[in-house]
Design a protein around this motif. Sequence first.
Motif, PDB file in Angstrom:
ATOM      1  N   LYS A 112       0.890  -1.627  -0.009  1.00  0.00           N
ATOM      2  CA  LYS A 112      -0.431  -0.439   0.168  1.00  0.00           C
ATOM      3  C   LYS A 112       0.129   0.773  -0.134  1.00  0.00           C
ATOM      4  N   ILE A 113       1.577   0.913   0.840  1.00  0.00           N
ATOM      5  CA  ILE A 113       3.012   2.185   1.014  1.00  0.00           C
ATOM      6  C   ILE A 113       4.266   1.999   0.758  1.00  0.00           C
ATOM      7  N   ALA A 114       4.408   1.943  -0.890  1.00  0.00           N
ATOM      8  CA  ALA A 114       4.904   1.414  -1.716  1.00  0.00           C
ATOM      9  C   ALA A 114       6.499   2.404  -1.836  1.00  0.00           C
ATOM     10  N   THR A 115       7.568   1.114  -2.076  1.00  0.00           N
ATOM     11  CA  THR A 115       9.172   1.510  -1.226  1.00  0.00           C
ATOM     12  C   THR A 115       9.666   1.582  -3.377  1.00  0.00           C
ATOM     13  N   PRO A 116      10.567   2.223  -3.513  1.00  0.00           N
ATOM     14  CA  PRO A 116      11.154   2.178  -4.857  1.00  0.00           C
ATOM     15  C   PRO A 116      11.409   0.845  -5.435  1.00  0.00           C
ATOM     16  N   PHE A 117      11.857  -0.627  -4.364  1.00  0.00           N
ATOM     17  CA  PHE A 117      11.768  -1.977  -4.629  1.00  0.00           C
ATOM     18  C   PHE A 117      10.798  -2.827  -5.035  1.00  0.00           C
ATOM     19  N   THR A 131       0.472   6.297  -5.819  1.00  0.00           N
ATOM     20  CA  THR A 131       0.213   6.673  -4.870  1.00  0.00           C
ATOM     21  C   THR A 131      -1.202   5.776  -4.534  1.00  0.00           C
ATOM     22  N   ASP A 132      -1.861   7.301  -4.432  1.00  0.00           N
ATOM     23  CA  ASP A 132      -2.994   6.669  -4.649  1.00  0.00           C
ATOM     24  C   ASP A 132      -3.910   5.758  -5.834  1.00  0.00           C
ATOM     25  N   HIS A 133      -2.836   4.988  -6.194  1.00  0.00           N
ATOM     26  CA  HIS A 133      -3.210   3.925  -6.986  1.00  0.00           C
ATOM     27  C   HIS A 133      -3.296   2.711  -5.921  1.00  0.00           C
ATOM     28  N   HIS A 134      -2.014   2.208  -4.987  1.00  0.00           N
ATOM     29  CA  HIS A 134      -1.433   1.634  -4.966  1.00  0.00           C
ATOM     30  C   HIS A 134      -3.089   1.678  -3.211  1.00  0.00           C
ATOM     31  N   LEU A 135      -3.468   2.756  -3.190  1.00  0.00           N
ATOM     32  CA  LEU A 135      -4.246   3.084  -1.751  1.00  0.00           C
ATOM     33  C   LEU A 135      -5.259   3.394  -1.858  1.00  0.00           C
ATOM     34  N   TYR A 136      -5.918   2.968  -3.255  1.00  0.00           N
ATOM     35  CA  TYR A 136      -7.568   3.125  -3.886  1.00  0.00           C
ATOM     36  C   TYR A 136      -8.381   2.068  -4.840  1.00  0.00           C
ATOM     37  N   PHE A 137      -6.788   1.665  -5.620  1.00  0.00           N
ATOM     38  CA  PHE A 137      -6.987   0.511  -6.722  1.00  0.00           C
ATOM     39  C   PHE A 137      -8.114   1.110  -7.500  1.00  0.00           C
ATOM     40  N   TYR A 155      -8.258   4.173  -8.928  1.00  0.00           N
ATOM     41  CA  TYR A 155      -7.947   5.162 -10.091  1.00  0.00           C
ATOM     42  C   TYR A 155      -6.456   5.368 -11.002  1.00  0.00           C
ATOM     43  N   ASN A 156      -6.205   6.081 -11.822  1.00  0.00           N
ATOM     44  CA  ASN A 156      -4.449   6.687 -12.149  1.00  0.00           C
ATOM     45  C   ASN A 156      -4.049   5.719 -12.173  1.00  0.00           C
ATOM     46  N   TYR A 157      -4.574   4.065 -13.859  1.00  0.00           N
ATOM     47  CA  TYR A 157      -4.081   3.473 -14.360  1.00  0.00           C
ATOM     48  C   TYR A 157      -2.459   4.307 -15.420  1.00  0.00           C
ATOM     49  N   GLY A 158      -2.637   5.271 -15.257  1.00  0.00           N
ATOM     50  CA  GLY A 158      -1.090   5.546 -16.444  1.00  0.00           C
ATOM     51  C   GLY A 158       0.422   5.075 -15.877  1.00  0.00           C
ATOM     52  N   GLN A 159       0.854   5.270 -16.639  1.00  0.00           N
ATOM     53  CA  GLN A 159       1.962   4.908 -16.937  1.00  0.00           C
ATOM     54  C   GLN A 159       2.952   6.848 -16.424  1.00  0.00           C
ATOM     55  N   TYR A 160       2.617   7.478 -17.311  1.00  0.00           N
ATOM     56  CA  TYR A 160       3.548   8.475 -17.738  1.00  0.00           C
ATOM     57  C   TYR A 160       2.595   9.667 -17.429  1.00  0.00           C
ATOM     58  N   PHE A 161       1.653   9.716 -17.883  1.00  0.00           N
ATOM     59  CA  PHE A 161       0.567  10.802 -18.233  1.00  0.00           C
ATOM     60  C   PHE A 161      -0.709  10.066 -17.846  1.00  0.00           C
ATOM     61  N   THR A 162      -1.652  11.951 -17.228  1.00  0.00           N
ATOM     62  CA  THR A 162      -2.801  11.294 -16.533  1.00  0.00           C
ATOM     63  C   THR A 162      -4.094  11.437 -17.527  1.00  0.00           C
ATOM     64  N   LEU A 163      -3.139  11.109 -18.700  1.00  0.00           N
ATOM     65  CA  LEU A 163      -4.018  11.795 -20.564  1.00  0.00           C
ATOM     66  C   LEU A 163      -5.353  10.499 -20.142  1.00  0.00           C
ATOM     67  N   TRP A 164      -5.084   9.392 -20.466  1.00  0.00           N
ATOM     68  CA  TRP A 164      -6.351   8.295 -20.289  1.00  0.00           C
ATOM     69  C   TRP A 164      -6.566   7.942 -18.879  1.00  0.00           C
ATOM     70  N   ASP A 165      -5.907   8.147 -18.480  1.00  0.00           N
ATOM     71  CA  ASP A 165      -7.230   8.645 -16.727  1.00  0.00           C
ATOM     72  C   ASP A 165      -8.328   9.266 -16.869  1.00  0.00           C
ATOM     73  N   LYS A 166      -8.051  10.645 -17.073  1.00  0.00           N
ATOM     74  CA  LYS A 166      -8.862  11.178 -17.978  1.00  0.00           C
ATOM     75  C   LYS A 166      -9.825  11.161 -18.313  1.00  0.00           C
ATOM     76  N   ILE A 167     -10.108  10.071 -20.226  1.00  0.00           N
ATOM     77  CA  ILE A 167     -10.720  10.138 -21.046  1.00  0.00           C
ATOM     78  C   ILE A 167     -11.463   8.327 -20.490  1.00  0.00           C
ATOM     79  N   GLY A 168     -10.560   7.855 -19.930  1.00  0.00           N
ATOM     80  CA  GLY A 168     -11.253   6.033 -18.830  1.00  0.00           C
ATOM     81  C   GLY A 168     -12.275   6.552 -18.111  1.00  0.00           C
ATOM     82  N   GLY A 169     -12.276   8.167 -17.294  1.00  0.00           N
ATOM     83  CA  GLY A 169     -13.112   8.823 -16.256  1.00  0.00           C
ATOM     84  C   GLY A 169     -12.484   8.276 -15.070  1.00  0.00           C
TER      85      GLY A 169
END
Length: 275
Positions: free
Chosen positions: A158-163, A230-236, A238-252
């Motif tokens: 839930k609270i991830a580290t770089p590893f 971090t919010d993706h790990h906490l709330y599942f 949301y925020n599936y994207g890798q570099y940008f927020t574009l597709w999360d905004k398109i996909g709701g």
Amino acid sequence: MDLVLEAADRHLLTPYVYPAGWPEAEPCRQLLSLFVITNLGALALYLLFGTLSYYFIFDHELKKHPQFLENQVSREISYALRSLPWISVPTVALFFAEVRGYSKLYDNIEDSPYGWSGVFLSMLSFLFFTDMGIYWIHRGLHHKLFYKRFHKPHHLWKIATPFASHAFHPVDGFMQSLPYHIYPFLFPLHKVTYLGLYIFVNVWTISIHDGDYRVPRLLRHIINGSAHHTDHHLYFDYNYGQYFTLWDKIGGSYKSPTSFEGKGPHDYLRKLREK
């Protein structure tokens, strides 16, 4: 990957490792070499940049968060080290296809019809193509048919580290890397550029797990950084994207990071200290 294989053959494998009569272009030799190179390379990138990020960027105060697990760092590393060899098996098959000439990778800038501008544009298209692919693959892995079996192990942290960056189930890890490997089979890409991008995406994956939420204010809702992930790990959901927020905004599925609103993990720890 053929550039790396050629360098390994020239400086190490041919003179010191393989029998003199085993041709460098022999398929079994190439597969064996690629398997070793891929595993050593993935291990080096993960441990080197993960360690640097953990000791110089990651805020160790986060280890006091109630959702940080006992012995979490060693568990993350152990899980990643067990998964990487399995992830490498289908990855090597794709690298082998590249080495055998089935991709659109090219050696010289002159081979691009657009020269240096083509190289620059291919870097941008690589980022946008892979961001789109990872978004939909990642979101698909959250479907109830796949989540528990393949993706849930990564959400243990839930609270991830770089590893935690490479601590995936092997199927999960390979599926989310697939867009990187598909791109050069669909679009022309300079070989050195591809190697650089391959290193970049591994470093980026580490960076979005490093707990450093600082992003230039103008880019906060454009770049998918550590705060978003971090919010993706906490709330599942949301925020599936890798570099940008574009597709999360398109996909709701976009969620403004709680850390930007004074409600993130650091803020939670501060309130605990105040009590």
